[in-house]
Write an enzyme that holds these catalytic residues in place. Structure first.
Site, PDB file in Angstrom:
ATOM      1  N   CYS A  50       0.803  -1.253   0.199  1.00 18.21           N
ATOM      2  CA  CYS A  50      -0.117  -0.048  -0.106  1.00 18.21           C
ATOM      3  C   CYS A  50       0.930   1.129  -0.122  1.00 18.21           C
ATOM      4  O   CYS A  50       1.399   1.560   1.008  1.00 18.21           O
ATOM      5  CB  CYS A  50      -0.881  -0.111   1.230  1.00 18.21           C
ATOM      6  SG  CYS A  50      -1.952   1.545   1.519  1.00 18.21           S
ATOM      7  N   CYS A  53      -0.140   4.059   2.510  1.00 21.87           N
ATOM      8  CA  CYS A  53       0.174   3.512   3.760  1.00 21.87           C
ATOM      9  C   CYS A  53       1.551   3.975   4.094  1.00 21.87           C
ATOM     10  O   CYS A  53       1.938   4.374   5.305  1.00 21.87           O
ATOM     11  CB  CYS A  53      -0.037   2.041   3.913  1.00 21.87           C
ATOM     12  SG  CYS A  53      -1.660   1.358   3.783  1.00 21.87           S
TER      13      CYS A  53
END
Length: 124
Positions: A50, A53
């Protein structure tokens, strides 16, 4: 919080106050133990793949250092899918704010200011 709790239930991420879990059973035991405390818990749902993230990682580390009365927990959705499902995580990064075992707020996405406002609101 005693250091023996970390050895039994979780591991501290290197040089930070963020706890990570490698099993659903350990997460469940930790969550149950903290249900009765008044402290805010911020559960950060993430994944290695991700990219958004990764943008939030330094912010979470900063928040963990700044808000020492708040417990920060990082959960990899690929490793702990049952936990992700239980909290109905549908997008990453997701931040679930929990107090006394109840979800009090949720922030989804790279929203540093909103997350900080929610932490400050519920950390009291």
């Amino acid at each position: 919080m005693g250091s023996n709790l970390f050895n039994i239930d979780a591991s501290l991420e290197s040089s930070s106050n963020i706890i990570t879990f490698d099993s659903t059973a350990k997460w469940n035991a930790h969550f149950k133990a903290l249900e009765e405390t008044h402290n805010l818990m911020v559960v950060y749902f993430t994944a290695k793949w991700c990219r958004p993230c990764k943008l939030m990682d330094p912010t979470i580390q900063d928040f963990a250092a700044k808000y020492t009365n708040v417990e920060f927990i990082k959960i990899d959705v690929d490793k702990l899918m049952p936990v992700s499902r239980a909290f109905e995580v549908q997008a990453l990064p997701s931040f679930i704010l929990i107090k006394r075992g109840k979800v009090v707020d949720k922030v989804v996405g790279v929203k540093k200011e909103e997350l900080q406002r929610m932490i400050e609101k519920h950390a009291k």
